[in-house]
Structures are given as structure tokens and as C-alpha cells.
Design an enzyme around this catalytic site. Structure first.
Site, PDB file in Angstrom:
ATOM      1  N   ASP A   1       0.753  -1.303  -0.092  1.00 31.59           N
ATOM      2  CA  ASP A   1      -0.041  -0.074  -0.051  1.00 31.59           C
ATOM      3  C   ASP A   1       0.944   1.280  -0.142  1.00 31.59           C
ATOM      4  O   ASP A   1       0.368   2.321  -0.723  1.00 31.59           O
ATOM      5  CB  ASP A   1      -1.096  -0.131   1.275  1.00 31.59           C
TER       6      ASP A   1
ATOM      7  N   GLU B   1      -3.548   7.296   2.416  1.00 29.11           N
ATOM      8  CA  GLU B   1      -2.765   7.129   3.380  1.00 29.11           C
ATOM      9  C   GLU B   1      -1.915   8.320   3.811  1.00 29.11           C
ATOM     10  O   GLU B   1      -0.711   8.128   4.749  1.00 29.11           O
ATOM     11  CB  GLU B   1      -1.205   6.495   2.295  1.00 29.11           C
TER      12      GLU B   1
ATOM     13  N   ASP C   1      -7.491   6.205  -3.109  1.00 28.95           N
ATOM     14  CA  ASP C   1      -7.054   5.443  -2.172  1.00 28.95           C
ATOM     15  C   ASP C   1      -6.308   4.347  -2.898  1.00 28.95           C
ATOM     16  O   ASP C   1      -6.804   3.694  -3.631  1.00 28.95           O
ATOM     17  CB  ASP C   1      -8.387   4.584  -1.676  1.00 28.95           C
TER      18      ASP C   1
ATOM     19  N   LEU D   1      -4.509   1.619  -2.411  1.00 27.97           N
ATOM     20  CA  LEU D   1      -4.682   0.092  -2.477  1.00 27.97           C
ATOM     21  C   LEU D   1      -5.812  -0.373  -1.369  1.00 27.97           C
ATOM     22  O   LEU D   1      -5.482  -0.688  -0.203  1.00 27.97           O
ATOM     23  CB  LEU D   1      -3.362  -0.672  -2.184  1.00 27.97           C
ATOM     24  N   ASP D   2      -6.972  -0.524  -1.902  1.00 31.46           N
ATOM     25  CA  ASP D   2      -8.316  -0.527  -0.897  1.00 31.46           C
ATOM     26  C   ASP D   2      -8.099  -2.146  -0.753  1.00 31.46           C
ATOM     27  O   ASP D   2      -8.130  -3.133  -1.720  1.00 31.46           O
ATOM     28  CB  ASP D   2      -9.414  -0.112  -1.645  1.00 31.46           C
TER      29      ASP D   2
ATOM     30  N   GLU E   1     -13.454   6.781  -0.862  1.00 38.51           N
ATOM     31  CA  GLU E   1     -14.346   5.558  -1.023  1.00 38.51           C
ATOM     32  C   GLU E   1     -15.734   5.903  -1.594  1.00 38.51           C
ATOM     33  O   GLU E   1     -16.097   5.475  -2.941  1.00 38.51           O
ATOM     34  CB  GLU E   1     -14.184   4.472   0.061  1.00 38.51           C
TER      35      GLU E   1
HETATM   36  P1  AHM Z   1      -8.944   0.025   3.952  1.00 36.54           P
HETATM   37  O1  AHM Z   1      -9.112   1.112   3.001  1.00 36.54           O
HETATM   38  O2  AHM Z   1      -7.890   0.215   5.105  1.00 36.54           O
HETATM   39  O3  AHM Z   1      -8.200  -1.367   3.374  1.00 36.54           O
HETATM   40  O4  AHM Z   1     -10.354  -0.567   4.549  1.00 36.54           O
HETATM   41  C1  AHM Z   1     -11.424  -0.557   3.600  1.00 36.54           C
HETATM   42  C2  AHM Z   1     -12.015  -2.072   3.488  1.00 36.54           C
HETATM   43  C3  AHM Z   1     -12.894  -2.014   2.310  1.00 36.54           C
HETATM   44  O5  AHM Z   1     -12.286  -2.753   1.261  1.00 36.54           O
HETATM   45  C4  AHM Z   1     -13.780  -2.881   2.564  1.00 36.54           C
HETATM   46  O6  AHM Z   1     -14.829  -3.082   2.096  1.00 36.54           O
HETATM   47  C5  AHM Z   1     -13.760  -2.767   4.168  1.00 36.54           C
HETATM   48  O7  AHM Z   1     -12.458  -2.420   4.471  1.00 36.54           O
HETATM   49  C6  AHM Z   1     -14.025  -4.214   4.777  1.00 36.54           C
HETATM   50  O8  AHM Z   1     -14.158  -3.778   6.291  1.00 36.54           O
HETATM   51  P2  AHM Z   1     -14.608  -4.941   7.307  1.00 36.54           P
HETATM   52  O9  AHM Z   1     -13.542  -5.950   7.583  1.00 36.54           O
HETATM   53  O10 AHM Z   1     -15.065  -4.163   8.679  1.00 36.54           O
HETATM   54  O11 AHM Z   1     -15.884  -5.660   6.727  1.00 36.54           O
HETATM   55 MG    MG Z   2      -9.882   1.763   1.309  1.00 37.70          MG
END
Ligand code: AHM
Ligand code: MG
Length: 335
Positions: free
Chosen positions: A72, A96, A117, A119-120, A281
Site C-alpha cells: 500500500d 495514506e 485510495d 490500495l483498498d 471510497e
Molecule cells: P482499507 O481502506 O483500510 O483497506 O479499508 C477498507 C476496506 C474495504 O475494502 C472493505 O469493504 C472494508 O474495509 C471491509 O471492512 P470490514 O473488515 O470491517 O468488513
Molecule cells: Mg480503502
């Protein structure tokens, strides 16, 4: 020739879309061109992620003695490095980074801002589950010079383009610039994104719901009742729905875009605003969703009408097929 399907690269598609708008400056197509280069570099690293034992895990040294970066962090830096010097942007913001990312003094400042974002879903990398990159572009509101926080904190309806990339069984880039939603699949052998899904339309209703049901205990009554309703049998309204939850927003949204249904990340008694971030997002996906004929709300109003107050603000998200989001909204508004 039997097959008259045209082969169209992302770059050509963007140029053609821009030509349909008289007075377009070309800046926008250059932003997307620079971004797609960053995406290909990120893809190259993401596709090697399973080789950590051979190449070195993140935070350790690889065989050449270089420090291996977390993916990320790598993705974040790659986008920044591809976008900081093109002269099209005046500021950026990334999930980030705590605050605004400035364009370095030595580079020209442009008319647009980029929020991303990098690396989502990056928590899923080790299990080889799909992850993605999300981006959103606005026209600046300040006149010139370095961009300000106000250039970045604009409501989603002001976006001029948004998109995401899903690093899945194939790598796809999906974007809108207000003329429908178009999807491109990366052909790794030639390193080009080729138009594979022109003018995507979301089905008016689906048969799938997507939510982290582990949070059930903390949900409000409306969400609990809605999910129970989807699980009840009623052939006339295609219930029960199937449940699907990848846990990578981009991948869950991509499926919802193509098959229809609803994705929800509600607020709950621990986190009133849920988990997902408005600027990185919810806004970009809401714009794409509406352009494909779907709906996205925070439970009270359209996501795109929420006025942001801070870069990392969170909002609940209910997004997907129009009729499914309408049903969900009715449950949320029940006394
Ligand atoms: P991140 O941006 O830190 O990766 O978090 C976002 C992610 C999404 O991709 C996903 O839909 C969600 O967190 C999942 O959260 P959870 O584990 O609470 O279901
Ligand atoms: Mg994300």
C-alpha cells in the site's frame, strides 16, 4: 470479416470522449493517461505479491538487499510520483496521508485535484483476494498557485471523473467522466487497457446483498430488519437474496455494478459513521453507481450531496441497484 468488434485502448477512448466536448483542454485525458501508467506499475508489483518468500516480505530486505516496501505504501508513492509533475494537478489527497499533498515547488500547478485510495482492501493481499485502487478528480476552486484544502473538500456531485481498478483474476479499470461508465481490461501481453465493457448499466434490481454480518449485533433496528427481510422467502420478489462479501470494497462494488443488488456498510453503535471514507471510497463509487443508473445514500441523503468537512471523514454507505437501495432506505426510515 465476421467479428466487427473494435479494439479500443483506454487512451483512445478518453481522447474520443474528450473530443465530444468542444473546448476540452486535453488536461483531463493526460491525467488519466498518467494514472493508468501508475496503475500498470502497481499491477506489476501486486501480481508478484505471492512471491514474498522468494523476494522478501514487506519491511525486510529482498535478495538484492533493497528494502521491500509494503504494497500500500508502494502504491501510494507510485501514484504520487506519476502525478506530481504533469502540470495538471494543483494538489492531491490520499487515504495514506493525514493532510493535503502539495505539488512540489519546481513543478507547474494545474486546474485539477486528485484524491485516491491507493490500495483498498490491502488486508486481503496475503490471501490472494482481489484488491483495488480508487480515484476521484475535481476541478479546483481556488484561482491559481498551490491548491488548498478547499479545493479538495468539495461535495461528490462536483466530481468531474472517478474510477477504480480491480486487481482480480484480470485487472480492470472502470471510470466515468459523466458520459456513462466504461470498463477496460488490461491485456498484460501488450500492457494496454482495452475497452471490454462499454456503457455499463446496473440492473434495476439484483438478488445479492453484501455486508459484514459479523457486525449484526451493533447494527440499528432498520438495518437488522432489512437484512432479515432479504433472507425471507418470497418468490414474487426473488427472495431470499444470496449473501456475498469479499471484504474488498472495490471487488464487492464491481460485482454489484455488473450483477446488481446492494452493498452496505452501515454505521453501528460503535462507529456511527461506519468504516468507509467519503472522499476516497464513497464519493467516487457513488458517482460511478449513479452514472450506471444505480443509487448511493448514507441513510439520510445522497452520498454525492454530503458536504465534506474533513479529508478522512467517514459516512455509512448503501449503494447498488436503484430498487434495492429504495427498499433499504424505507427500512432505515421506519420509526
Ligand atoms: P482499507 O481502506 O483500510 O483497506 O479499508 C477498507 C476496506 C474495504 O475494502 C472493505 O469493504 C472494508 O474495509 C471491509 O471492512 P470490514 O473488515 O470491517 O468488513
Ligand atoms: Mg480503502
Amino acid at each position: 470479416m465476421e467479428n466487427n468488434t473494435k479494439i479500443v485502448t483506454l487512451e483512445r477512448h478518453i481522447n474520443e470522449m474528450e473530443r465530444q466536448h468542444p473546448g476540452a483542454s486535453g488536461h483531463f485525458s493526460n491525467i488519466l493517461r498518467d494514472l493508468s501508467l501508475a496503475i500498470k506499475i502497481i499491477w506489476r508489483e501486486v501480481s508478484k505479491a505471492g512471491l514474498v518468500n522468494i523476494l522478501g516480505a514487506a519491511g525486510t530486505q529482498n535478495v538484492s538487499g533493497d528494502l521491500v516496501k509494503k504494497l500500500d505504501v508502494f502504491a501510494d508513492e507510485t501514484i504520487y510520483k506519476a502525478m506530481d509533475h504533469g502540470g495538471h494537478l494543483c494538489a492531491m489527497a490520499s487515504e495514506e496521508h493525514e493532510s493535503i499533498i502539495e505539488i512540489p515547488d519546481q513543478y507547474p500547478k494545474g486546474k485539477y485535484v486528485l484524491l485516491y485510495d491507493p490500495l483498498d482492501g490491502s488486508g486481503n493481499i496475503d490471501a490472494n483476494v482481489s484488491i483495488g485502487t480508487i480515484f476521484s478528480i475535481y476541478r479546483r476552486i481556488s484561482q491559481n498557485g498551490k491548491g488548498t484544502i478547499d479545493d479538495l473538500l468539495q461535495p461528490g456531485y462536483k466530481q468531474i471523473a472517478a474510477g477504480y481498478v480491480v486487481f482480480g483474476s484480470s485487472t480492470m479499470l472502470v471510470y466515468t467522466s459523466g458520459d456513462g461508465v466504461h470498463g477496460f481490461t488490461l491485456d498484460p501481453s501488450i500492457g494496454e487497457f482495452l475497452l471490454s465493457h462499454e456503457n455499463i448499466k446496473m440492473p434495476k434490481r439484483g438478488k445479492i446483498y453484501s455486508v459484514n454480518e459479523g457486525n449484526y449485533k451493533w447494527w440499528g433496528t432498520g438495518v437488522k430488519k432489512y437484512i432479515k427481510y432479504l433472507q425471507e422467502e418470497d418468490k414474487a420478489s426473488s427472495r431470499p437474496y444470496s449473501g456475498r462479501y469479499i471484504g474488498s470494497l472495490v471487488a464487492d462494488f464491481h460485482r454489484t455494478l455488473l450483477y446488481g443488488g446492494i452493498y452496505l456498510y452501515p454505521g453501528d453503535s460503535r462507529n456511527q459513521n461506519g468504516k468507509l471514507r467519503l472522499m476516497y471510497e464513497n464519493n467516487p463509487l457513488a458517482y460511478i453507481c449513479e452514472q450506471a443508473g444505480g443509487r448511493a445514500i448514507n441513510g439520510e441523503k445522497r452520498i454525492l450531496d454530503v458536504f465534506p468537512t474533513e479529508l478522512h471523514q467517514r459516512t455509512p454507505l448503501f449503494i447498488g441497484s436503484e430498487e434495492d437501495v429504495n427498499d433499504c432506505e424505507r427500512f432505515l426510515k421506519e420509526p
